[in-house]
Design a protein around this motif. Structure first.
Motif, PDB file in Angstrom:
ATOM      1  N   THR A  13      -1.353 104.124  33.671  1.00 34.31           N
ATOM      2  CA  THR A  13      -0.525 104.319  32.473  1.00 34.31           C
ATOM      3  C   THR A  13      -1.089 103.523  31.307  1.00 34.31           C
ATOM      4  O   THR A  13      -1.186 104.036  30.173  1.00 34.31           O
ATOM      5  CB  THR A  13       0.923 103.895  32.765  1.00 34.31           C
ATOM      6  N   LYS A  14      -1.432 102.286  31.547  1.00 34.72           N
ATOM      7  CA  LYS A  14      -1.998 101.436  30.492  1.00 34.72           C
ATOM      8  C   LYS A  14      -3.285 102.044  29.930  1.00 34.72           C
ATOM      9  O   LYS A  14      -3.477 102.101  28.704  1.00 34.72           O
ATOM     10  CB  LYS A  14      -2.276 100.041  31.057  1.00 34.72           C
ATOM     11  N   ALA A  15      -4.166 102.508  30.803  1.00 35.34           N
ATOM     12  CA  ALA A  15      -5.429 103.094  30.343  1.00 35.34           C
ATOM     13  C   ALA A  15      -5.190 104.323  29.480  1.00 35.34           C
ATOM     14  O   ALA A  15      -5.851 104.519  28.446  1.00 35.34           O
ATOM     15  CB  ALA A  15      -6.294 103.446  31.551  1.00 35.34           C
ATOM     16  N   ALA A  16      -4.237 105.171  29.892  1.00 29.76           N
ATOM     17  CA  ALA A  16      -3.929 106.371  29.112  1.00 29.76           C
ATOM     18  C   ALA A  16      -3.298 106.015  27.768  1.00 29.76           C
ATOM     19  O   ALA A  16      -3.576 106.658  26.745  1.00 29.76           O
ATOM     20  CB  ALA A  16      -3.002 107.280  29.916  1.00 29.76           C
ATOM     21  N   MET A  17      -2.442 105.008  27.752  1.00 29.54           N
ATOM     22  CA  MET A  17      -1.834 104.570  26.490  1.00 29.54           C
ATOM     23  C   MET A  17      -2.903 104.078  25.517  1.00 29.54           C
ATOM     24  O   MET A  17      -2.864 104.394  24.318  1.00 29.54           O
ATOM     25  CB  MET A  17      -0.813 103.461  26.762  1.00 29.54           C
ATOM     26  N   GLU A  18      -3.859 103.326  26.019  1.00 27.66           N
ATOM     27  CA  GLU A  18      -4.930 102.821  25.159  1.00 27.66           C
ATOM     28  C   GLU A  18      -5.795 103.958  24.624  1.00 27.66           C
ATOM     29  O   GLU A  18      -6.135 103.999  23.430  1.00 27.66           O
ATOM     30  CB  GLU A  18      -5.785 101.826  25.940  1.00 27.66           C
ATOM     31  N   ARG A  19      -6.144 104.869  25.491  1.00 29.31           N
ATOM     32  CA  ARG A  19      -7.050 105.944  25.089  1.00 29.31           C
ATOM     33  C   ARG A  19      -6.407 106.901  24.102  1.00 29.31           C
ATOM     34  O   ARG A  19      -7.065 107.409  23.183  1.00 29.31           O
ATOM     35  CB  ARG A  19      -7.529 106.703  26.326  1.00 29.31           C
ATOM     36  N   HIS A  20      -5.116 107.147  24.259  1.00 27.94           N
ATOM     37  CA  HIS A  20      -4.457 108.182  23.453  1.00 27.94           C
ATOM     38  C   HIS A  20      -3.491 107.596  22.414  1.00 27.94           C
ATOM     39  O   HIS A  20      -2.730 108.347  21.793  1.00 27.94           O
ATOM     40  CB  HIS A  20      -3.725 109.161  24.371  1.00 27.94           C
ATOM     41  N   GLY A  21      -3.516 106.289  22.224  1.00 29.37           N
ATOM     42  CA  GLY A  21      -2.723 105.677  21.175  1.00 29.37           C
ATOM     43  C   GLY A  21      -1.231 105.818  21.357  1.00 29.37           C
ATOM     44  O   GLY A  21      -0.493 106.086  20.402  1.00 29.37           O
ATOM     45  N   ILE A  22      -0.757 105.639  22.582  1.00 31.16           N
ATOM     46  CA  ILE A  22       0.673 105.764  22.882  1.00 31.16           C
ATOM     47  C   ILE A  22       1.316 104.386  22.791  1.00 31.16           C
ATOM     48  O   ILE A  22       0.898 103.437  23.455  1.00 31.16           O
ATOM     49  CB  ILE A  22       0.887 106.358  24.279  1.00 31.16           C
ATOM     50  N   ALA A  23       2.335 104.269  21.967  1.00 38.94           N
ATOM     51  CA  ALA A  23       3.025 102.996  21.796  1.00 38.94           C
ATOM     52  C   ALA A  23       4.003 102.756  22.930  1.00 38.94           C
ATOM     53  O   ALA A  23       4.627 103.693  23.450  1.00 38.94           O
ATOM     54  CB  ALA A  23       3.767 102.973  20.465  1.00 38.94           C
ATOM     55  N   GLY A  24       4.160 101.500  23.287  1.00 37.05           N
ATOM     56  CA  GLY A  24       5.141 101.171  24.310  1.00 37.05           C
ATOM     57  C   GLY A  24       4.798  99.882  25.023  1.00 37.05           C
ATOM     58  O   GLY A  24       3.725  99.298  24.831  1.00 37.05           O
ATOM     59  N   THR A  25       5.721  99.427  25.837  1.00 37.35           N
ATOM     60  CA  THR A  25       5.550  98.221  26.636  1.00 37.35           C
ATOM     61  C   THR A  25       5.703  98.567  28.108  1.00 37.35           C
ATOM     62  O   THR A  25       6.592  99.341  28.489  1.00 37.35           O
ATOM     63  CB  THR A  25       6.587  97.157  26.244  1.00 37.35           C
ATOM     64  N   LEU A  26       4.847  97.980  28.916  1.00 35.81           N
ATOM     65  CA  LEU A  26       4.931  98.127  30.364  1.00 35.81           C
ATOM     66  C   LEU A  26       5.380  96.806  30.964  1.00 35.81           C
ATOM     67  O   LEU A  26       4.817  95.754  30.655  1.00 35.81           O
ATOM     68  CB  LEU A  26       3.571  98.535  30.944  1.00 35.81           C
ATOM     69  N   ARG A  27       6.400  96.872  31.804  1.00 38.79           N
ATOM     70  CA  ARG A  27       6.912  95.687  32.491  1.00 38.79           C
ATOM     71  C   ARG A  27       6.724  95.892  33.992  1.00 38.79           C
ATOM     72  O   ARG A  27       7.124  96.921  34.538  1.00 38.79           O
ATOM     73  CB  ARG A  27       8.384  95.462  32.168  1.00 38.79           C
ATOM     74  N   PHE A  28       6.124  94.913  34.640  1.00 41.61           N
ATOM     75  CA  PHE A  28       5.859  95.009  36.082  1.00 41.61           C
ATOM     76  C   PHE A  28       6.332  93.732  36.739  1.00 41.61           C
ATOM     77  O   PHE A  28       5.818  92.644  36.470  1.00 41.61           O
ATOM     78  CB  PHE A  28       4.353  95.196  36.321  1.00 41.61           C
ATOM     79  N   THR A  29       7.344  93.851  37.603  1.00 42.92           N
ATOM     80  CA  THR A  29       7.876  92.675  38.282  1.00 42.92           C
ATOM     81  C   THR A  29       7.341  92.604  39.705  1.00 42.92           C
ATOM     82  O   THR A  29       7.163  93.611  40.379  1.00 42.92           O
ATOM     83  CB  THR A  29       9.414  92.695  38.317  1.00 42.92           C
ATOM     84  N   GLY A  30       7.087  91.383  40.143  1.00 41.27           N
ATOM     85  CA  GLY A  30       6.719  91.126  41.533  1.00 41.27           C
ATOM     86  C   GLY A  30       7.960  90.751  42.308  1.00 41.27           C
ATOM     87  O   GLY A  30       8.663  89.802  41.951  1.00 41.27           O
ATOM     88  N   GLU A  31       8.239  91.507  43.354  1.00 43.59           N
ATOM     89  CA  GLU A  31       9.527  91.411  44.056  1.00 43.59           C
ATOM     90  C   GLU A  31       9.341  90.919  45.489  1.00 43.59           C
ATOM     91  O   GLU A  31       9.042  91.695  46.393  1.00 43.59           O
ATOM     92  CB  GLU A  31      10.221  92.775  44.056  1.00 43.59           C
ATOM     93  N   PRO A  32       9.499  89.613  45.734  1.00 41.05           N
ATOM     94  CA  PRO A  32       9.386  89.094  47.094  1.00 41.05           C
ATOM     95  C   PRO A  32      10.626  89.383  47.929  1.00 41.05           C
ATOM     96  O   PRO A  32      11.684  89.763  47.408  1.00 41.05           O
ATOM     97  CB  PRO A  32       9.221  87.591  46.871  1.00 41.05           C
ATOM     98  N   ALA A  33      10.467  89.211  49.237  1.00 41.36           N
ATOM     99  CA  ALA A  33      11.600  89.174  50.178  1.00 41.36           C
ATOM    100  C   ALA A  33      12.442  90.434  50.173  1.00 41.36           C
ATOM    101  O   ALA A  33      13.657  90.370  50.351  1.00 41.36           O
ATOM    102  CB  ALA A  33      12.483  87.953  49.896  1.00 41.36           C
ATOM    103  N   GLU A  34      11.821  91.605  50.005  1.00 39.43           N
ATOM    104  CA  GLU A  34      12.610  92.838  50.034  1.00 39.43           C
ATOM    105  C   GLU A  34      13.270  93.039  51.381  1.00 39.43           C
ATOM    106  O   GLU A  34      14.363  93.603  51.465  1.00 39.43           O
ATOM    107  CB  GLU A  34      11.730  94.043  49.685  1.00 39.43           C
ATOM    108  N   LYS A  35      12.625  92.593  52.447  1.00 38.15           N
ATOM    109  CA  LYS A  35      13.176  92.812  53.786  1.00 38.15           C
ATOM    110  C   LYS A  35      14.524  92.126  53.990  1.00 38.15           C
ATOM    111  O   LYS A  35      15.270  92.488  54.905  1.00 38.15           O
ATOM    112  CB  LYS A  35      12.176  92.355  54.846  1.00 38.15           C
ATOM    113  N   VAL A  36      14.820  91.132  53.181  1.00 33.75           N
ATOM    114  CA  VAL A  36      16.156  90.542  53.203  1.00 33.75           C
ATOM    115  C   VAL A  36      16.885  90.830  51.894  1.00 33.75           C
ATOM    116  O   VAL A  36      17.828  90.126  51.527  1.00 33.75           O
ATOM    117  CB  VAL A  36      16.107  89.023  53.483  1.00 33.75           C
TER     118      VAL A  36
END
Length: 528
Positions: A134-157
């Motif tokens: 998504t980031k690469a496509a946004m850069e190449r095609h001039g798409i504005a926006g923010t990407l948020r990516f969270t790291g989620e530990p301990a899903e098993k509990v």
């Protein structure tokens, strides 16, 4: 319609397929379990920073969590949308399987060490691949926006997401994209429609025997110094009384279908030598997965009573510490349709000759005749969300609106959210035969068998995100539905507020890897 940006994203994933494969194996081999995913979290943080993201480490007070951002202004003067994605990377104790066609632990470890079952190793890297595409496509095609990516530990509990939700990490997101490897029919290469995952509570009961010498005394006199003197039964007895009483709850109170379950794990026990001294502390964890919050509260009340009585009978006091309190999931048809459209463009995963050869080798090793087409047919087919929903509902009462369990549900109350599934490799079985558990775990680590799922999911994540970024109408439709279902959005009349009223439970004796004079090993030492 497949936009130019979408085409760029698809090409990006294909071009980075080798990286995604290598990264998946890296996380698989770490095999770190809940709240102790130190190497895995560090790896993600380092990778994201190298890819140009700013990263908050230890988000929400959780050492192995993080929150990453990247923004492309692209000359916009208005407020650009924010799209959310996430990675999971926790493994499961006692499932240390190597990426091999026979049963064996990863090198240097015992079978009791952590290993990926679902596998979250592929889940997290697929989402990361979609993020980077998504980031690469946004850069190449001039798409504005923010990407948020969270790291989620301990899903098993069901650990991190209720905490992240309560601390605002999902607020302000226009769309949240949640992916999980397929692990049960009919949720195979499809999108959840109405029946989302249910509620879950998890807690630890800690029994403390602090004055064993005073148990059973009527005159207050101290006990004599004798090995035969009466002392309190202690914390181990309290734990066993709690276990047995609550087993009756599990066997009688919960039905055996409909996505209900309650299970336990003993975290610590003993705390004394093999003497006549009673154990001073013992801990038992419970996890319940139920359709409604009312059911969770009802079961918790019973467990609380069991714990109080077990403590009183054994000369202890009891503490209850929550690990998770998560809400049932909220549907969003607009989001589901966006991702279903993307999945139709990408298509189901396909396993080639190399993967089939590996599958046949596994079949031979477990004692069955290798099959010409060893993978379950459904793994290579798409299923419409409404069809999957109809099958899922066959065994559920009409009044039950949620089923099974996963903590993505907390995201659904803060942003329009989609939950989709891509098939992980699963093998056909002769009638009356069941594969041992190591088989699925191994297939999740072997590149030839797990890579098709990872690339398919990464592409689907990217196309879903780009649709939200490029199509303001689709974005508005998802937002309008979210507002309607919550009675006005966050804080609305039908909205359920975060339930997290506890600190991150990071200081308990969770299973983990340790470094000793023998080297790095699992906390249960490796046999010679």
């Amino acid at each position: 319609m497949v936009t130019a940006a979408a085409t760029s994203a698809l090409k990006f994933v294909d071009g980075r397929a080798g990286d995604l494969s290598s990264w998946t194996r890296t996380i698989f081999d770490f095999g770190e379990t809940a709240w102790r995913e130190y190497q895995s979290a560090d790896w993600y943080v380092d990778r994201l920073r190298k890819e140009g993201f700013s990263v908050e480490v230890g988000s929400g007070g959780m050492p192995t969590a993080f929150c990453a951002h990247w923004t492309n202004k692209a000359g916009t003067t208005g407020k650009a949308p924010t799209i959310g994605m996430y990675g999971e990377y926790d493994a499961v104790p006692g499932n240390c399987q190597d990426a091999a066609t026979q049963k064996r632990p990863r090198p240097g470890l015992s079978a009791h060490a952590g290993g990926h079952t679902d596998p979250h190793s592929g889940l997290g890297i697929a989402s990361l691949g979609g993020l980077l595409a998504t980031k690469a496509a946004m850069e190449r095609h001039g798409i504005a926006g923010t990407l948020r990516f969270t790291g989620e530990p301990a899903e098993k509990v069901r650990g991190s997401k209720p905490i992240h939700a309560a601390k605002g990490y999902y607020d302000g997101v226009c769309g949240m994209i949640s992916f999980h490897p397929f692990y049960m029919l009919p949720l195979c290469n499809t999108v959840r429609w109405d029946t989302h995952c249910g509620a879950a509570y998890s807690m630890i009961y800690r029994f403390l025997c602090e004055e064993p010498e005073r148990w059973g005394l009527s005159d207050g006199a101290p006990i004599p110094q004798s090995h035969s003197a009466v002392r309190a039964p202690g914390a181990n007895d309290a734990l066993m009384l709690m276990y047995l009483a609550s087993k009756a709850l599990r066997d009688s109170m919960l039905p055996h279908q409909g996505g209900w379950s309650i299970s336990e794990a003993i975290l610590t026990a003993g705390q004394a030598t093999a003497d006549n001294l009673p154990a001073g502390m013992a801990e038992i964890q419970y996890m319940m997965r139920v359709p409604t919050l009312a059911m969770a509260e009802q079961i918790t009340a019973v467990l609380d009573r069991n714990a109080e009585h077990a403590a009183a009978m054994s000369g202890c006091r009891v503490e209850r510490h929550f690990v998770s309190k998560s809400r049932p999931g909220l549907a969003n048809h607009a989001m589901a349709q966006i991702t279903w459209d993307a999945l139709n463009v990408v298509g189901a995963p396909h396993w080639g000759d190399g993967a089939r050869s590996i599958a046949r080798e596994i079949q031979a090793n477990v004692g069955i005749d290798p099959m010409r087409d060893p993978f379950i047919d459904a793994c290579e087919q798409l299923m419409a969300p409404q069809e999957a929903e109809a099958i899922l509902r066959r065994d559920l009462p009409p009044s039950q609106t949620n089923s099974t369990s996963d903590d993505y549900t907390d995201m659904t109350w803060h942003a329009p959210t989609v939950r989709f599934y891509v098939a992980r490799p699963a093998l056909k079985a002769p009638k009356g035969f069941a594969y041992p558990g190591w088989v699925m775990n191994a297939l999740g680590g072997i590149p030839e068998t797990i890579d098709p799922m990872v690339t398919c999911a990464a592409k689907t994540v990217a196309l879903s995100a780009l649709r939200l970024l490029e199509d303001s109408g689709a974005r508005k439709q998802a937002r309008d539905e979210f507002i309607e279902r919550t009675g006005g959005g966050v804080g609305g009349s039908k909205w359920i507020a975060p339930l997290c009223d506890y600190e991150p439970p990071i200081n308990f004796r969770w299973p983990e890897y340790v470094t000793t004079a023998r080297g790095r090993e699992w906390w249960i030492p490796t046999a010679a």
